[in-house]
Design a protein around this motif. Structure first.
Motif, PDB file in Angstrom:
ATOM      1  N   VAL A  30      57.381  71.957  32.545  1.00  0.00           N
ATOM      2  CA  VAL A  30      56.800  72.649  34.040  1.00  0.00           C
ATOM      3  C   VAL A  30      55.482  71.520  33.678  1.00  0.00           C
ATOM      4  CG1 VAL A  30      56.705  74.867  33.648  1.00  0.00           C
ATOM      5  CG2 VAL A  30      55.114  73.984  33.082  1.00  0.00           C
ATOM      6  N   GLY A  31      55.260  70.086  32.767  1.00  0.00           N
ATOM      7  CA  GLY A  31      54.314  69.456  32.873  1.00  0.00           C
ATOM      8  C   GLY A  31      53.714  69.372  34.370  1.00  0.00           C
ATOM      9  N   GLY A  32      52.518  68.992  35.262  1.00  0.00           N
ATOM     10  CA  GLY A  32      53.082  68.416  36.225  1.00  0.00           C
ATOM     11  C   GLY A  32      53.281  68.826  37.061  1.00  0.00           C
ATOM     12  N   ARG A  33      53.141  69.795  37.177  1.00  0.00           N
ATOM     13  CA  ARG A  33      53.939  69.920  38.509  1.00  0.00           C
ATOM     14  C   ARG A  33      53.820  71.513  38.982  1.00  0.00           C
ATOM     15  NH1 ARG A  33      59.968  70.302  36.919  1.00  0.00           N
ATOM     16  NH2 ARG A  33      60.755  70.284  39.279  1.00  0.00           N
ATOM     17  N   THR A  34      53.583  71.810  40.518  1.00  0.00           N
ATOM     18  CA  THR A  34      53.704  72.795  41.332  1.00  0.00           C
ATOM     19  C   THR A  34      54.692  74.330  41.278  1.00  0.00           C
ATOM     20  OG1 THR A  34      51.300  72.364  41.784  1.00  0.00           O
ATOM     21  CG2 THR A  34      52.498  74.076  42.379  1.00  0.00           C
ATOM     22  N   MET A  35      55.199  74.867  40.467  1.00  0.00           N
ATOM     23  CA  MET A  35      55.505  75.736  40.772  1.00  0.00           C
ATOM     24  C   MET A  35      55.445  77.360  41.883  1.00  0.00           C
ATOM     25  SD  MET A  35      58.109  75.128  38.591  1.00  0.00           S
ATOM     26  CE  MET A  35      57.999  73.926  36.841  1.00  0.00           C
ATOM     27  N   GLU A  48      51.645  78.272  41.058  1.00  0.00           N
ATOM     28  CA  GLU A  48      50.858  77.893  38.959  1.00  0.00           C
ATOM     29  C   GLU A  48      51.141  76.437  39.439  1.00  0.00           C
ATOM     30  OE1 GLU A  48      49.063  80.114  35.941  1.00  0.00           O
ATOM     31  OE2 GLU A  48      51.414  79.959  36.260  1.00  0.00           O
ATOM     32  N   SER A  49      50.007  75.769  38.898  1.00  0.00           N
ATOM     33  CA  SER A  49      49.852  73.756  38.925  1.00  0.00           C
ATOM     34  C   SER A  49      49.774  74.129  37.538  1.00  0.00           C
ATOM     35  CB  SER A  49      49.088  73.387  39.866  1.00  0.00           C
ATOM     36  OG  SER A  49      49.207  73.381  41.230  1.00  0.00           O
ATOM     37  N   TYR A  50      50.409  73.277  37.045  1.00  0.00           N
ATOM     38  CA  TYR A  50      50.309  73.227  35.563  1.00  0.00           C
ATOM     39  C   TYR A  50      49.856  71.258  35.347  1.00  0.00           C
ATOM     40  CZ  TYR A  50      53.281  77.237  35.500  1.00  0.00           C
ATOM     41  OH  TYR A  50      53.609  78.660  35.669  1.00  0.00           O
ATOM     42  N   LEU A  51      49.086  71.494  35.328  1.00  0.00           N
ATOM     43  CA  LEU A  51      47.887  70.429  34.629  1.00  0.00           C
ATOM     44  C   LEU A  51      47.892  69.677  33.242  1.00  0.00           C
ATOM     45  CD1 LEU A  51      44.661  72.332  36.934  1.00  0.00           C
ATOM     46  CD2 LEU A  51      46.470  70.652  37.422  1.00  0.00           C
ATOM     47  N   GLU A  52      46.577  69.107  32.859  1.00  0.00           N
ATOM     48  CA  GLU A  52      46.868  68.418  31.334  1.00  0.00           C
ATOM     49  C   GLU A  52      46.289  68.940  30.791  1.00  0.00           C
ATOM     50  OE1 GLU A  52      44.909  64.526  31.985  1.00  0.00           O
ATOM     51  OE2 GLU A  52      45.892  63.643  33.491  1.00  0.00           O
ATOM     52  N   ASP A  53      46.846  68.687  29.779  1.00  0.00           N
ATOM     53  CA  ASP A  53      45.919  69.726  28.791  1.00  0.00           C
ATOM     54  C   ASP A  53      46.085  71.112  29.044  1.00  0.00           C
ATOM     55  OD1 ASP A  53      44.933  67.429  26.975  1.00  0.00           O
ATOM     56  OD2 ASP A  53      43.203  67.581  28.765  1.00  0.00           O
ATOM     57  N   ARG A  54      47.063  71.614  29.617  1.00  0.00           N
ATOM     58  CA  ARG A  54      47.869  72.753  29.325  1.00  0.00           C
ATOM     59  C   ARG A  54      46.779  73.640  30.183  1.00  0.00           C
ATOM     60  NH1 ARG A  54      50.401  72.927  23.129  1.00  0.00           N
ATOM     61  NH2 ARG A  54      51.572  71.828  23.466  1.00  0.00           N
ATOM     62  N   ALA A  61      47.229  83.951  47.127  1.00  0.00           N
ATOM     63  CA  ALA A  61      46.424  83.227  47.798  1.00  0.00           C
ATOM     64  C   ALA A  61      46.150  82.350  48.438  1.00  0.00           C
ATOM     65  CB  ALA A  61      45.431  85.109  48.613  1.00  0.00           C
ATOM     66  N   PRO A  62      47.069  81.606  49.420  1.00  0.00           N
ATOM     67  CA  PRO A  62      46.214  80.645  49.502  1.00  0.00           C
ATOM     68  C   PRO A  62      44.535  80.353  49.729  1.00  0.00           C
ATOM     69  CG  PRO A  62      47.682  81.452  51.615  1.00  0.00           C
ATOM     70  CD  PRO A  62      46.921  82.468  50.828  1.00  0.00           C
ATOM     71  N   GLY A  63      44.369  79.443  49.007  1.00  0.00           N
ATOM     72  CA  GLY A  63      43.185  79.054  48.737  1.00  0.00           C
ATOM     73  C   GLY A  63      42.444  79.989  48.013  1.00  0.00           C
ATOM     74  N   ASP A  64      42.745  80.227  47.027  1.00  0.00           N
ATOM     75  CA  ASP A  64      42.138  81.244  46.583  1.00  0.00           C
ATOM     76  C   ASP A  64      43.129  81.270  45.357  1.00  0.00           C
ATOM     77  OD1 ASP A  64      40.202  83.257  44.804  1.00  0.00           O
ATOM     78  OD2 ASP A  64      41.337  84.988  46.108  1.00  0.00           O
ATOM     79  N   CYS A  65      42.064  80.592  43.756  1.00  0.00           N
ATOM     80  CA  CYS A  65      42.887  79.955  43.434  1.00  0.00           C
ATOM     81  C   CYS A  65      41.815  80.465  41.409  1.00  0.00           C
ATOM     82  CB  CYS A  65      42.835  78.472  42.998  1.00  0.00           C
ATOM     83  SG  CYS A  65      43.573  77.900  44.584  1.00  0.00           S
ATOM     84  N   LEU A  66      43.031  80.452  40.303  1.00  0.00           N
ATOM     85  CA  LEU A  66      42.165  81.338  39.685  1.00  0.00           C
ATOM     86  C   LEU A  66      42.563  80.035  37.599  1.00  0.00           C
ATOM     87  CD1 LEU A  66      42.627  84.809  38.721  1.00  0.00           C
ATOM     88  CD2 LEU A  66      40.416  84.003  39.181  1.00  0.00           C
ATOM     89  N   ASP A  67      41.347  79.677  37.420  1.00  0.00           N
ATOM     90  CA  ASP A  67      42.028  78.659  35.961  1.00  0.00           C
ATOM     91  C   ASP A  67      42.335  78.997  35.572  1.00  0.00           C
ATOM     92  OD1 ASP A  67      41.606  76.153  38.094  1.00  0.00           O
ATOM     93  OD2 ASP A  67      39.903  76.658  37.546  1.00  0.00           O
ATOM     94  N   GLY A  68      42.924  78.642  34.180  1.00  0.00           N
ATOM     95  CA  GLY A  68      43.223  79.391  33.160  1.00  0.00           C
ATOM     96  C   GLY A  68      44.202  78.108  32.142  1.00  0.00           C
ATOM     97  N   ASP A  69      44.682  78.597  30.766  1.00  0.00           N
ATOM     98  CA  ASP A  69      45.440  77.404  30.097  1.00  0.00           C
ATOM     99  C   ASP A  69      46.741  78.180  29.425  1.00  0.00           C
ATOM    100  OD1 ASP A  69      43.029  76.222  28.986  1.00  0.00           O
ATOM    101  OD2 ASP A  69      42.016  77.461  29.284  1.00  0.00           O
ATOM    102  N   TRP A  70      47.531  77.699  29.247  1.00  0.00           N
ATOM    103  CA  TRP A  70      48.542  78.351  28.429  1.00  0.00           C
ATOM    104  C   TRP A  70      48.509  78.379  27.257  1.00  0.00           C
ATOM    105  CZ3 TRP A  70      52.808  76.135  26.656  1.00  0.00           C
ATOM    106  CH2 TRP A  70      53.376  75.014  27.193  1.00  0.00           C
ATOM    107  N   TYR A  71      49.330  78.839  26.283  1.00  0.00           N
ATOM    108  CA  TYR A  71      49.938  78.502  24.895  1.00  0.00           C
ATOM    109  C   TYR A  71      51.060  79.434  24.316  1.00  0.00           C
ATOM    110  CZ  TYR A  71      48.446  82.672  23.376  1.00  0.00           C
ATOM    111  OH  TYR A  71      47.436  84.208  24.147  1.00  0.00           O
ATOM    112  N   GLU A  72      51.837  79.103  23.242  1.00  0.00           N
ATOM    113  CA  GLU A  72      52.435  79.522  22.940  1.00  0.00           C
ATOM    114  C   GLU A  72      52.935  80.517  21.469  1.00  0.00           C
ATOM    115  OE1 GLU A  72      56.062  80.170  20.349  1.00  0.00           O
ATOM    116  OE2 GLU A  72      54.383  79.134  20.058  1.00  0.00           O
TER     117      GLU A  72
END
Length: 130
Positions: A30-35, A48-54, A61-72
């Motif tokens: 998923v790294g660097g992609r939008t799913m 969801e966009s998968y950005l650098e550093d997890r 909804a279009p234009g309404d975003c939440l930032d977060g982190d992922w981990y295993e």
């Protein structure tokens, strides 16, 4: 004959679904992609966009975003977002139809469309004057 059938099923299983159950496997996919996600009916539910550093950016909804982190965590892929410190953990598999995420909390399984590289969401920021 039964032993042959069991052996063939065991060999075919990885082709049908491969768990993306480690940080390395999931990040490589998923790294660097939008799913884009749907609930099984083909209509887009969220992205969801998968950005650098997890880091992730979730949008329902279009234009309404939440930032977060992922981990295993113990074979599950978990997400924590800025509006909710409670982890949301999923079992993620790569299937013939794409990625499938199943919640450990019994939520509806999500089917994930792959959007490819370089297609981040448009986030307008906080609502001003509302």
């Amino acid at each position: 004959m039964r032993a042959l059938f069991v052996a063939l099923v065991a060999l075919a299983a990885p082709v049908l679904a491969e768990p993306l159950d480690t940080e390395e496997k999931f990040e490589a996919y998923v790294g660097g992609r939008t799913m884009f996600f749907h609930l099984g009916d083909g209509r887009i539910y969220a992205s969801e966009s998968y950005l650098e550093d997890r880091k992730v950016r979730w949008s329902r909804a279009p234009g309404d975003c939440l930032d977060g982190d992922w981990y295993e965590d113990d074979g599950l892929i978990c997400f924590v977002y800025e509006n909710n410190p409670e982890p949301q953990c999923w079992s993620v598999e790569l299937t013939r139809g794409g990625l499938k995420a199943t919640s450990v909390r019994g939520l509806t399984p999500l089917t994930i469309f792959e959007a490819g590289d370089g297609e981040p969401q448009e986030c307008l920021g906080p609502k001003v004057g509302v």
